[in-house]
Design an enzyme around this catalytic site. Structure first.
Site, PDB file in Angstrom:
ATOM      1  N   HIS A 162       0.814  -1.333   0.130  1.00 41.70           N
ATOM      2  CA  HIS A 162      -0.050  -0.092   0.004  1.00 41.70           C
ATOM      3  C   HIS A 162       1.097   1.378   0.021  1.00 41.70           C
ATOM      4  CE1 HIS A 162       1.570  -0.251   4.251  1.00 41.70           C
ATOM      5  NE2 HIS A 162       0.438   0.527   4.394  1.00 41.70           N
ATOM      6  N   LYS A 310      22.090   2.528   6.142  1.00 42.65           N
ATOM      7  CA  LYS A 310      22.822   3.942   6.258  1.00 42.65           C
ATOM      8  C   LYS A 310      22.881   4.330   7.855  1.00 42.65           C
ATOM      9  CE  LYS A 310      25.196   7.540   5.688  1.00 42.65           C
ATOM     10  NZ  LYS A 310      26.478   7.570   5.740  1.00 42.65           N
TER      11      LYS A 310
END
Length: 361
Positions: A162, A310
């Protein structure tokens, strides 16, 4: 030639600089390790409020939808009737009215089918619904933000495929900055910034991930996130609802190719946040927005593996953005990955009948 030594790169969309430190990829990692994304998601879960026929938090029952499904967010960040806080305040303590609507759009009735595993026509239906929403909400609101947070690592609370659509009575910070930068470039050079950028990248090739006659995907020269990409039309297009039927078909194809490569990088359902930026709407529809070019940003967090991401902390928060992998290295890795989804390969190896890629239709 890839630059291994540290250097700065300019981001013309934000008028900021990013520090590139490719040599840092050689350092050993002993930090946080994430839990790999769940690979065995049930096709239909009676407890999942986004599945067809299930009851949501507000008591409403979802229809037995077979394609896309749109509904008002049960916990909206913006509401159309919020009161005005007033403007008679000190300049250091300003506030303004924030009004709007928030919608949720399911891509598919199955929880275990993501965009790269849907067939092309199913993705076209998603794009058409995006265009309808920009057309409809853009009549009233200056900004319509389409975005998808994919994966728990990106804060997604539900695995069902979604996205969200937030329309606001104000121009948010990021598009406002982008508008200013694109306008300044257009006034100086007489051409849309991102149209010229796409031409340059198409010629250079070193940061191209996938391309077609109508679309181009690159790891941008100024990318911050390790495998960040920028999706661009090759022709001048202001908004997603301006795309032709052929361009929407081409967009569905290029999205499937890109997202398949993402999944194939670490053989997982690749997490990311993505969103569309196009010319502002509402009262801006009457203005000249020639400086704008439609584009989509993809921001994936993973760096070294399916479990190491990261972190935007410390220097990135207090000084400026920094990346450990050059955009050229990232683009090469993505470009060289197969365009057949790893789950399709696994199904073929197991002799598993009709591939999930067909969306079961």
């Amino acid at each position: 030639m890839v630059q291994e030594h540290q250097h700065l790169r300019y981001n013309p969309l934000r008028d900021t600089w990013v520090l590139v430190s490719a040599h840092r990829m050689k350092r050993p990692w002993a930090g946080q390790v994430e839990k790999p994304p769940e690979e065995h998601i049930p096709r239909h879960d009676s407890r999942n409020p986004l599945c067809p026929g299930n009851t949501r938090a507000n008591g409403e029952v979802n229809p037995d939808y077979e394609s896309t499904f749109l509904f008002e967010n049960d916990f909206p960040a913006l509401q159309p009737d919020a009161p005005d806080p007033g403007s008679d305040q000190h300049p250091l303590f300003q506030s303004k009215a924030a009004r709007g609507v928030c919608k949720v759009m399911c891509f598919h009735p199955w929880s275990d089918v993501t965009l790269p595993l849907m067939n092309k026509q199913e993705v076209v239906k998603v794009i058409n619904k995006w265009a309808e929403l920009v057309e409809e909400l853009g009549i009233t609101y200056p900004w319509v933000q389409i975005f998808e947070n994919k994966g728990a690592m990106m804060g997604c609370s539900n695995p069902h495929p979604h996205c969200q659509v937030w329309a606001s009575n104000f121009l948010p910070n990021e598009p406002a900055l982008s508008d200013r930068c694109q306008r300044a470039y257009y006034q100086k050079h007489g051409e849309p910034l991102l149209l010229q950028y796409a031409k340059q990248e198409a010629e250079k090739k070193e940061r191209v991930v996938v391309e077609s006659s109508d679309w181009l995907v690159v790891v941008p020269y100024w990318a911050t996130w390790p495998y960040q990409t920028l999706l661009l039309p090759r022709q001048h297009v202001l908004r997603i609802n301006d795309l032709t039927t052929e361009e929407r078909e081409g967009l569905a194809d290029i999205m499937k190719r890109l997202l398949t490569k993402y999944d194939n990088l670490f053989d997982i359902s690749f997490p990311y946040s993505m969103g569309w930026h196009g010319a502002p709407t509402g009262p801006n529809l009457k203005e000249d927005n020639s400086h704008w070019q439609l584009h989509a940003h993809y921001y994936p967090p993973l760096l070294r593996s399916a479990t190491v991401k990261k972190f935007m902390v410390g220097y990135e928060m207090l000084a400026q953005e920094q990346r450990d992998l050059t955009p050229e290295q990232a683009a090469e890795k993505l470009r060289n990955l197969p365009e057949e989804h790893y789950k399709t390969r696994e199904n073929l190896e197991k002799g598993g009948g009709k591939e999930k890629e067909d969306g079961g239709k």
